[in-house]
Design an enzyme around this catalytic site. Structure first.
Site, short mmCIF file in Angstrom:
data_model
loop_
_atom_site.label_atom_id
_atom_site.label_comp_id
_atom_site.label_asym_id
_atom_site.label_seq_id
_atom_site.Cartn_x
_atom_site.Cartn_y
_atom_site.Cartn_z
N VAL A 196 0.83 -1.21 0.00
CA VAL A 196 0.00 0.00 0.00
C VAL A 196 0.87 1.26 0.00
O VAL A 196 0.61 2.21 -0.75
CB VAL A 196 -0.95 0.00 1.22
N CYS A 248 -10.81 -1.91 2.56
CA CYS A 248 -10.92 -1.89 1.09
C CYS A 248 -12.28 -2.39 0.58
O CYS A 248 -12.88 -1.82 -0.34
CB CYS A 248 -9.79 -2.71 0.47
N HIS A 280 -10.53 -6.44 -5.83
CA HIS A 280 -11.57 -7.17 -5.11
C HIS A 280 -12.88 -7.08 -5.92
O HIS A 280 -13.21 -6.02 -6.45
CB HIS A 280 -11.85 -6.55 -3.74
O1 25A Z 1 -2.89 -4.46 11.11
P1 25A Z 1 -3.70 -4.28 9.86
O2 25A Z 1 -4.38 -2.94 9.81
O3 25A Z 1 -4.66 -5.40 9.62
O4 25A Z 1 -2.63 -4.30 8.61
C1 25A Z 1 -1.66 -5.33 8.46
C2 25A Z 1 -0.93 -5.23 7.12
O5 25A Z 1 -1.90 -5.28 6.08
C3 25A Z 1 -1.46 -4.46 5.01
C4 25A Z 1 -0.16 -3.79 5.35
O6 25A Z 1 0.91 -4.60 4.80
C5 25A Z 1 -0.16 -3.92 6.86
O7 25A Z 1 1.17 -4.06 7.35
N1 25A Z 1 -2.57 -3.55 4.80
C6 25A Z 1 -3.17 -2.70 5.63
N2 25A Z 1 -4.22 -2.11 5.07
C7 25A Z 1 -4.30 -2.61 3.83
C8 25A Z 1 -5.17 -2.41 2.72
N3 25A Z 1 -6.23 -1.58 2.78
C9 25A Z 1 -3.25 -3.52 3.66
N4 25A Z 1 -3.04 -4.16 2.54
C10 25A Z 1 -3.89 -3.94 1.52
N5 25A Z 1 -4.94 -3.11 1.59
P2 25A Z 1 1.92 -4.10 3.65
O8 25A Z 1 2.78 -5.23 3.27
O9 25A Z 1 1.21 -3.37 2.59
O10 25A Z 1 2.81 -3.02 4.41
C11 25A Z 1 3.69 -3.28 5.41
C12 25A Z 1 4.49 -1.96 5.55
O11 25A Z 1 4.58 -1.62 6.94
C13 25A Z 1 5.95 -1.49 7.29
N6 25A Z 1 6.15 -1.86 8.68
C14 25A Z 1 5.86 -3.03 9.27
N7 25A Z 1 6.20 -3.01 10.57
C15 25A Z 1 6.71 -1.80 10.80
C16 25A Z 1 6.67 -1.06 9.60
N8 25A Z 1 7.13 0.19 9.53
C17 25A Z 1 7.62 0.74 10.64
N9 25A Z 1 7.68 0.11 11.83
C18 25A Z 1 7.25 -1.15 11.95
N10 25A Z 1 7.32 -1.76 13.14
C19 25A Z 1 6.66 -2.41 6.36
O12 25A Z 1 8.01 -2.05 6.24
C20 25A Z 1 5.91 -2.19 5.06
O13 25A Z 1 6.36 -0.99 4.47
P3 25A Z 1 9.14 -3.15 6.56
O14 25A Z 1 10.42 -2.38 6.51
O15 25A Z 1 8.83 -3.88 7.81
O16 25A Z 1 9.01 -4.21 5.41
C21 25A Z 1 9.84 -4.15 4.28
C22 25A Z 1 9.69 -5.48 3.56
O17 25A Z 1 9.99 -6.56 4.47
C23 25A Z 1 9.15 -7.67 4.25
N11 25A Z 1 8.54 -8.02 5.53
C24 25A Z 1 7.44 -7.50 6.09
N12 25A Z 1 7.18 -8.08 7.27
C25 25A Z 1 8.16 -8.98 7.48
C26 25A Z 1 9.04 -8.96 6.38
N13 25A Z 1 10.11 -9.74 6.28
C27 25A Z 1 10.36 -10.57 7.27
N14 25A Z 1 9.58 -10.67 8.38
C28 25A Z 1 8.48 -9.90 8.50
N15 25A Z 1 7.72 -9.99 9.61
C29 25A Z 1 8.17 -7.27 3.22
O18 25A Z 1 8.50 -7.90 2.00
C30 25A Z 1 8.29 -5.75 3.11
O19 25A Z 1 8.11 -5.33 1.78
O1 L14 Z 2 -8.74 -3.81 7.38
O2 L14 Z 2 -6.69 -9.02 3.48
O3 L14 Z 2 -7.66 -2.66 5.90
O4 L14 Z 2 -7.74 -8.22 1.73
C1 L14 Z 2 -7.12 -4.69 4.36
C2 L14 Z 2 -6.74 -5.89 3.58
C3 L14 Z 2 -8.20 -6.15 6.08
C4 L14 Z 2 -7.83 -7.37 5.23
C5 L14 Z 2 -7.95 -3.73 6.42
C6 L14 Z 2 -7.36 -8.17 2.93
C7 L14 Z 2 -7.31 -4.96 5.83
C8 L14 Z 2 -7.77 -6.98 3.77
#
Ligand code: 25A
Ligand code: L14
Length: 339
Positions: free
Chosen positions: A17, A131, A244
Site C-alpha cells: 500500500v 478496502c 476485489h
Molecule cells: O494491522 P492491519 O491494519 O490489519 O494491517 C496489516 C498489514 O496489512 C497491510 C499492510 O501490509 C499492513 O502491514 N494492509 C493494511 N491495510 C491494507 C489495505 N487496505 C493492507 N493491505 C492492503 N490493503 P503491507 O505489506 O502493505 O505493508 C507493510 C508496511 O509496513 C511497514 N512496517 C511493518 N512493521 C513496521 C513497519 N514500519 C515501521 N515500523 C514497523 N514496526 C513495512 O516495512 C511495510 O512498508 P518493513 O520495513 O517492515 O518491510 C519491508 C519489507 O519486508 C518484508 N517483511 C514484512 N514483514 C516482514 C518482512 N520480512 C520478514 N519478516 C516480517 N515480519 C516485506 O516484503 C516488506 O516489503
Molecule cells: O482492514 O486481506 O484494511 O484483503 C485490508 C486488507 C483487512 C484485510 C484492512 C485483505 C485490511 C484486507
C-alpha cells in the site's frame, strides 16, 4: 488547489500500500514540498523513487514527524496505535489505513465521494475504511440516497494483494509449484491459495463471522450514519493478484428499477458502469487494476424480495481500497482549506 505545498510522510513506504501511496501522490500531482519515506529497520538501505528523485527509506522513530504536515500510515494497526498519536502531537494530520481507529467515535471514517463532510480540520486522525467497504459504499451511495437501503447481503472475492507483498509472492510461487506437480508451500495462508478459494479473511469471531466480515458491517453503518442498517457479509480470498470483486444484494425502502439504478450510477462520482452483458461487458478485476474508479455491472432486479437490486462491484483494492482513497482525503482537505 492553492499554491501551498506540504511536507508529506508515508509510513510503511516499502509495503504494497505504501508503495502505491507514493505513486498516487506523484500521478495526481499532489502538492508535495518534501516527502519522507518511513518503514521499519528492515527496510534501511532501500531507496525509492518519487518524481525522478531517489529518496532513502528512513527508520520510523518517535521524532520522525517534526515539520510534517500530513502523514499517510499503512504499516498495520500496531504501528498506527503507537505512532499515530505521536504524529498528531507533532501537529500532523494523520490519514490512517489500518483498522486501529476506524470505529473510534472521535475519528472520522471517510470515503470522500460518500461522506466527505465528515472530514474535520486541524491535527488529528482520519481513518481510511477497509478496502471491501470502500468500493461497496461508493457503489451503494447513489442508491441509498434515492431509495433508502435497509439491508445488504454481500459476498466478496478478494485479491491476495490485500494481505501484502508476501501473499502476492505466495500465490506466484504456489502456481509454479502446482504446475510442476509439487506440493504447494504454505506460509501466509492456512491453505493453498493457488487454484482454490478460502472463505476466511481475518480471524474468526464468536458469532461465526470473520473480522473482515464484521468490518464491512460496522464500517458501512458508520459511513452511512445508520447504525440500524442490516448487513450480512461473506468474505472470500481468491487467487487474483489485484482487485476485489463483490456480489451485492440490497433491499430498499422505496422501489428503484434496475434502469433507474444504472442511470444514477452512471452519473455518480467515482463510479464507472460497465453493464452490457450481451457484449460480454461486465467488470472484472483485470479491468480495475491500476484505476481509481469503482466498476459496477450486472445490475438487475432481485426478485426474491419486494424492493431488491443485485449488482457486481469491482475496484483495485490497493488503489481506491487504500492508497488513492487516502490521497483523495488529503486533496479534499486542501479544497476545503482544512490543510
Ligand atoms: O494491522 P492491519 O491494519 O490489519 O494491517 C496489516 C498489514 O496489512 C497491510 C499492510 O501490509 C499492513 O502491514 N494492509 C493494511 N491495510 C491494507 C489495505 N487496505 C493492507 N493491505 C492492503 N490493503 P503491507 O505489506 O502493505 O505493508 C507493510 C508496511 O509496513 C511497514 N512496517 C511493518 N512493521 C513496521 C513497519 N514500519 C515501521 N515500523 C514497523 N514496526 C513495512 O516495512 C511495510 O512498508 P518493513 O520495513 O517492515 O518491510 C519491508 C519489507 O519486508 C518484508 N517483511 C514484512 N514483514 C516482514 C518482512 N520480512 C520478514 N519478516 C516480517 N515480519 C516485506 O516484503 C516488506 O516489503
Ligand atoms: O482492514 O486481506 O484494511 O484483503 C485490508 C486488507 C483487512 C484485510 C484492512 C485483505 C485490511 C484486507
Amino acid at each position: 488547489m492553492g499554491a501551498k505545498s506540504y511536507n508529506v510522510a508515508v509510513v510503511g513506504a516499502t509495503g504494497a500500500v505504501g508503495n502505491q501511496m507514493i505513486q498516487v501522490l506523484e500521478e495526481r500531482n499532489f502538492p508535495v514540498k518534501e516527502i519522507r519515506l518511513l518503514a521499519s529497520a528492515r527496510s534501511l538501505g532501500k531507496v525509492l523513487n518519487f518524481k525522478g528523485k531517489s529518496i532513502p527509506v528512513e527508520e520510523l522513530r518517535e521524532d520522525s514527524f517534526k515539520g510534517v504536515d500530513v502523514a499517510l500510515f499503512s504499516a498495520g494497526s500496531g504501528v498506527s496505535k503507537k505512532f499515530g498519536p505521536l504524529a498528531v502531537s507533532a501537529g500532523c494530520v494523520v490519514i490512517d489505513n489500518s483498522s486501529a481507529f476506524r470505529m473510534d467515535a472521535n475519528v472520522p471514517l471517510v470515503v470522500p465521494e460518500v461522506n466527505g463532510d465528515a472530514i474535520r480540520g486541524g491535527p488529528g486522525i482520519i481513518a481510511n475504511p477497509n478496502c471491501s467497504t470502500i468500493q461497496m459504499v461508493v457503489a451503494l451511495k447513489p442508491i441509498h440516497d434515492a431509495a433508502g437501503i435497509r439491508r445488504i447481503v454481500v459476498t466478496t472475492f478478494q485479491a491476495v494483494s490485500g494481505t501484502g507483498k508476501r501473499a502476492i509472492e505466495e500465490l506466484r510461487h504456489q502456481v509454479s509449484e502446482v504446475l510442476q506437480g509439487k506440493p504447494a508451500t504454505r506460509e501466509v495462508y492456512p491453505h493453498q491459495i493457488a487454484f482454490n478459494c478460502l472463505p476466511h479473511i481475518g480471524a474468526f469471531l464468536d458469532n461465526g463471522f470473520t473480522e473482515e466480515e464484521m468490518k464491512m458491517v460496522h464500517e458501512t453503518q458508520k459511513i452511512f450514519s445508520d447504525p440500524g442498517l442490516r448487513v450480512c457479509a461473506t468474505t472470500v480470498r481468491v487467487p487474483v493478484y489485484h482487485g476485489h470483486s463483490e456480489s451485492v444484494n440490497v433491499e430498499t425502502q422505496r422501489p428503484l428499477s434496475a434502469e433507474e439504478a444504472r442511470e444514477l450510477l452512471s452519473r455518480a462520482e467515482g463510479v464507472k458502469v460497465m453493464d452490457d452483458p450481451l457484449q460480454f461487458q461486465y467488470p472484472m478485476p483485470l479491468d480495475a487494476e491500476g484505476k481509481d474508479d469503482t466498476l459496477v455491472g450486472r445490475i438487475r432486479q432481485d426478485p426474491s424480495v419486494e424492493n431488491g437490486l443485485a449488482m457486481w462491484v469491482v475496484a483495485d483494492n490497493i488503489r481506491k481500497g487504500a492508497a488513492s482513497n487516502a490521497v483523495q482525503i488529503a486533496e479534499k482537505m486542501i479544497q476545503r482549506n482544512l490543510l
